[in-house]
Design a protein around this motif. Structure first.
Motif, PDB file in Angstrom:
ATOM      1  N   LYS A  81       0.814  -1.220   0.000  1.00 33.55           N
ATOM      2  CA  LYS A  81       0.000   0.000   0.000  1.00 33.55           C
ATOM      3  C   LYS A  81       0.846   1.268   0.000  1.00 33.55           C
ATOM      4  O   LYS A  81       0.585   2.211  -0.725  1.00 33.55           O
ATOM      5  CB  LYS A  81      -0.942  -0.020   1.222  1.00 33.55           C
ATOM      6  N   LYS A  82       1.896   1.301   0.830  1.00 34.19           N
ATOM      7  CA  LYS A  82       2.657   2.538   1.040  1.00 34.19           C
ATOM      8  C   LYS A  82       3.988   2.588   0.294  1.00 34.19           C
ATOM      9  O   LYS A  82       4.669   3.608   0.330  1.00 34.19           O
ATOM     10  CB  LYS A  82       2.937   2.719   2.538  1.00 34.19           C
ATOM     11  N   GLY A  83       4.407   1.460  -0.314  1.00 35.44           N
ATOM     12  CA  GLY A  83       5.705   1.441  -0.999  1.00 35.44           C
ATOM     13  C   GLY A  83       6.884   1.380  -0.046  1.00 35.44           C
ATOM     14  O   GLY A  83       8.012   1.708  -0.412  1.00 35.44           O
ATOM     15  N   LEU A  84       6.631   0.958   1.190  1.00 36.32           N
ATOM     16  CA  LEU A  84       7.690   0.842   2.202  1.00 36.32           C
ATOM     17  C   LEU A  84       8.378  -0.522   2.082  1.00 36.32           C
ATOM     18  O   LEU A  84       7.781  -1.476   1.589  1.00 36.32           O
ATOM     19  CB  LEU A  84       7.082   0.967   3.603  1.00 36.32           C
ATOM     20  N   PRO A  85       9.609  -0.629   2.583  1.00 37.99           N
ATOM     21  CA  PRO A  85      10.243  -1.955   2.614  1.00 37.99           C
ATOM     22  C   PRO A  85       9.413  -2.911   3.478  1.00 37.99           C
ATOM     23  O   PRO A  85       8.917  -2.529   4.538  1.00 37.99           O
ATOM     24  CB  PRO A  85      11.606  -1.691   3.250  1.00 37.99           C
ATOM     25  N   SER A  86       9.266  -4.126   3.011  1.00 41.08           N
ATOM     26  CA  SER A  86       8.473  -5.119   3.743  1.00 41.08           C
ATOM     27  C   SER A  86       9.147  -5.487   5.055  1.00 41.08           C
ATOM     28  O   SER A  86      10.361  -5.668   5.114  1.00 41.08           O
ATOM     29  CB  SER A  86       8.291  -6.372   2.884  1.00 41.08           C
ATOM     30  N   MET A  87       8.338  -5.632   6.087  1.00 42.22           N
ATOM     31  CA  MET A  87       8.860  -6.052   7.393  1.00 42.22           C
ATOM     32  C   MET A  87       8.998  -7.563   7.483  1.00 42.22           C
ATOM     33  O   MET A  87       9.575  -8.074   8.425  1.00 42.22           O
ATOM     34  CB  MET A  87       7.937  -5.546   8.511  1.00 42.22           C
ATOM     35  N   VAL A  88       8.421  -8.295   6.500  1.00 43.97           N
ATOM     36  CA  VAL A  88       8.456  -9.755   6.519  1.00 43.97           C
ATOM     37  C   VAL A  88       8.833 -10.305   5.148  1.00 43.97           C
ATOM     38  O   VAL A  88       8.738  -9.610   4.136  1.00 43.97           O
ATOM     39  CB  VAL A  88       7.098 -10.366   6.939  1.00 43.97           C
ATOM     40  N   SER A  89       9.246 -11.564   5.157  1.00 47.21           N
ATOM     41  CA  SER A  89       9.466 -12.330   3.929  1.00 47.21           C
ATOM     42  C   SER A  89       8.300 -13.294   3.780  1.00 47.21           C
ATOM     43  O   SER A  89       7.681 -13.687   4.765  1.00 47.21           O
ATOM     44  CB  SER A  89      10.763 -13.139   4.027  1.00 47.21           C
ATOM     45  N   PHE A  90       8.018 -13.703   2.543  1.00 42.12           N
ATOM     46  CA  PHE A  90       7.014 -14.720   2.262  1.00 42.12           C
ATOM     47  C   PHE A  90       7.699 -15.872   1.546  1.00 42.12           C
ATOM     48  O   PHE A  90       8.400 -15.657   0.563  1.00 42.12           O
ATOM     49  CB  PHE A  90       5.873 -14.164   1.390  1.00 42.12           C
ATOM     50  N   GLU A  91       7.461 -17.088   2.063  1.00 35.52           N
ATOM     51  CA  GLU A  91       8.110 -18.275   1.516  1.00 35.52           C
ATOM     52  C   GLU A  91       7.109 -19.420   1.475  1.00 35.52           C
ATOM     53  O   GLU A  91       6.325 -19.611   2.405  1.00 35.52           O
ATOM     54  CB  GLU A  91       9.289 -18.651   2.425  1.00 35.52           C
ATOM     55  N   THR A  92       7.159 -20.199   0.393  1.00 33.64           N
ATOM     56  CA  THR A  92       6.282 -21.359   0.292  1.00 33.64           C
ATOM     57  C   THR A  92       6.814 -22.472   1.191  1.00 33.64           C
ATOM     58  O   THR A  92       8.020 -22.675   1.290  1.00 33.64           O
ATOM     59  CB  THR A  92       6.180 -21.862  -1.165  1.00 33.64           C
ATOM     60  N   ILE A  93       5.913 -23.164   1.849  1.00 33.81           N
ATOM     61  CA  ILE A  93       6.282 -24.311   2.682  1.00 33.81           C
ATOM     62  C   ILE A  93       6.122 -25.596   1.882  1.00 33.81           C
ATOM     63  O   ILE A  93       6.919 -26.511   2.000  1.00 33.81           O
ATOM     64  CB  ILE A  93       5.418 -24.354   3.961  1.00 33.81           C
ATOM     65  N   GLU A  94       5.084 -25.657   1.080  1.00 31.68           N
ATOM     66  CA  GLU A  94       4.801 -26.796   0.211  1.00 31.68           C
ATOM     67  C   GLU A  94       4.898 -26.318  -1.235  1.00 31.68           C
ATOM     68  O   GLU A  94       4.862 -25.110  -1.481  1.00 31.68           O
ATOM     69  CB  GLU A  94       3.368 -27.303   0.436  1.00 31.68           C
ATOM     70  N   PRO A  95       4.958 -27.246  -2.197  1.00 33.36           N
ATOM     71  CA  PRO A  95       4.781 -26.807  -3.583  1.00 33.36           C
ATOM     72  C   PRO A  95       3.426 -26.104  -3.686  1.00 33.36           C
ATOM     73  O   PRO A  95       2.444 -26.570  -3.121  1.00 33.36           O
ATOM     74  CB  PRO A  95       4.796 -28.112  -4.381  1.00 33.36           C
ATOM     75  N   CYS A  96       3.398 -24.978  -4.373  1.00 37.32           N
ATOM     76  CA  CYS A  96       2.184 -24.155  -4.398  1.00 37.32           C
ATOM     77  C   CYS A  96       1.738 -23.844  -5.817  1.00 37.32           C
ATOM     78  O   CYS A  96       2.559 -23.713  -6.728  1.00 37.32           O
ATOM     79  CB  CYS A  96       2.437 -22.823  -3.698  1.00 37.32           C
ATOM     80  N   VAL A  97       0.429 -23.689  -5.950  1.00 43.08           N
ATOM     81  CA  VAL A  97      -0.164 -23.079  -7.134  1.00 43.08           C
ATOM     82  C   VAL A  97      -0.691 -21.737  -6.654  1.00 43.08           C
ATOM     83  O   VAL A  97      -1.562 -21.673  -5.782  1.00 43.08           O
ATOM     84  CB  VAL A  97      -1.289 -23.945  -7.731  1.00 43.08           C
ATOM     85  N   LEU A  98      -0.126 -20.675  -7.199  1.00 44.97           N
ATOM     86  CA  LEU A  98      -0.450 -19.311  -6.779  1.00 44.97           C
ATOM     87  C   LEU A  98      -0.957 -18.518  -7.970  1.00 44.97           C
ATOM     88  O   LEU A  98      -0.616 -18.812  -9.120  1.00 44.97           O
ATOM     89  CB  LEU A  98       0.793 -18.611  -6.226  1.00 44.97           C
ATOM     90  N   TYR A  99      -1.724 -17.495  -7.665  1.00 47.53           N
ATOM     91  CA  TYR A  99      -2.141 -16.533  -8.670  1.00 47.53           C
ATOM     92  C   TYR A  99      -1.622 -15.178  -8.209  1.00 47.53           C
ATOM     93  O   TYR A  99      -1.939 -14.722  -7.109  1.00 47.53           O
ATOM     94  CB  TYR A  99      -3.662 -16.524  -8.826  1.00 47.53           C
ATOM     95  N   LYS A 100      -0.813 -14.549  -9.055  1.00 44.97           N
ATOM     96  CA  LYS A 100      -0.166 -13.282  -8.715  1.00 44.97           C
ATOM     97  C   LYS A 100      -0.862 -12.145  -9.465  1.00 44.97           C
ATOM     98  O   LYS A 100      -1.187 -12.272 -10.635  1.00 44.97           O
ATOM     99  CB  LYS A 100       1.313 -13.346  -9.107  1.00 44.97           C
ATOM    100  N   ILE A 101      -1.069 -11.039  -8.761  1.00 47.96           N
ATOM    101  CA  ILE A 101      -1.649  -9.841  -9.364  1.00 47.96           C
ATOM    102  C   ILE A 101      -0.785  -8.652  -8.972  1.00 47.96           C
ATOM    103  O   ILE A 101      -0.281  -8.585  -7.844  1.00 47.96           O
ATOM    104  CB  ILE A 101      -3.130  -9.646  -8.940  1.00 47.96           C
TER     105      ILE A 101
END
Length: 193
Positions: A81-101
């Motif tokens: 929303k604000k364009g700030l550096p993220s405070m967290v990382s996001f990582e897949t735990i299992e093989p994933c099917v994702l939809y990115k927007i």
């Protein structure tokens, strides 16, 4: 795939088609880093299959903060929303099917939401639901014992207990894997008595 979102946000079909066409399907293996702590988030994701965790680095120690399961959208909200550096990382735990927007497509969707009072209310309710999850997790660390936090997790989100490796669960609960093993053994003993 997005039926639960359609149920929450009753848009006309032509608007849904336009919005849904903005998503790119991705199949990614386990341990894929989707966003690194400190980077700016330009994407949001919807999980069709798999589990993703949010984590941050605390003096070299990996601390799991939240889990996202199927039919969930996620992003680093403050960064997105604000364009700030993220405070967290996001990582897949299992093989994933994702939809990115990407952000411009989300913003176009939100403009449509904001024009309609009913949709705006539904959207804010969905956003606050995530914030309430954060608050419950935070307050649990203040008022509950590690055993109670584990029991709450097992009751409220049993899929996490079944599918997530123990070291991530221990990190999420703020304990070591050894402590988690002791808690699970104690619970099992109490149930057998």
């Amino acid at each position: 795939m997005f039926e639960h979102i359609k149920d929450k946000f009753p848009f006309p079909k032509h608007k849904w088609r336009k919005f849904l066409s903005s998503f790119d399907r991705m199949e990614v293996p386990a341990k894929t880093l989707l966003l690194q702590e400190g980077e700016v988030s330009y994407n949001a994701y919807h999980i069709e299959k798999g589990i993703v965790r949010a984590w941050y680095n605390n003096d070299g120690k990996d601390v799991t903060f939240q889990f996202f399961l199927e039919n969930t959208m996620f992003s680093s909200l403050e960064s997105f929303k604000k364009g700030l550096p993220s405070m967290v990382s996001f990582e897949t735990i299992e093989p994933c099917v994702l939809y990115k927007i990407n952000k411009p497509d989300v913003e176009a969707f939100l403009e449509e939401v904001y024009e309609n009072r009913e949709l705006r209310t539904l959207f804010m309710d969905a956003l606050f639901e995530r914030i309430f999850d954060y608050m419950k997790h935070f307050f649990s660390f203040i008022k509950d014992s590690p055993q109670q936090r584990y029991l709450n997790l097992a009751q409220q989100k049993p899929e996490i207990i079944k599918r997530v490796p123990q070291h991530y669960i221990a990190s999420y609960l703020g304990i070591t894997t050894v402590h988690l093993s002791r808690i699970k053994s104690k619970i099992l003993r109490e149930r057998l008595e």
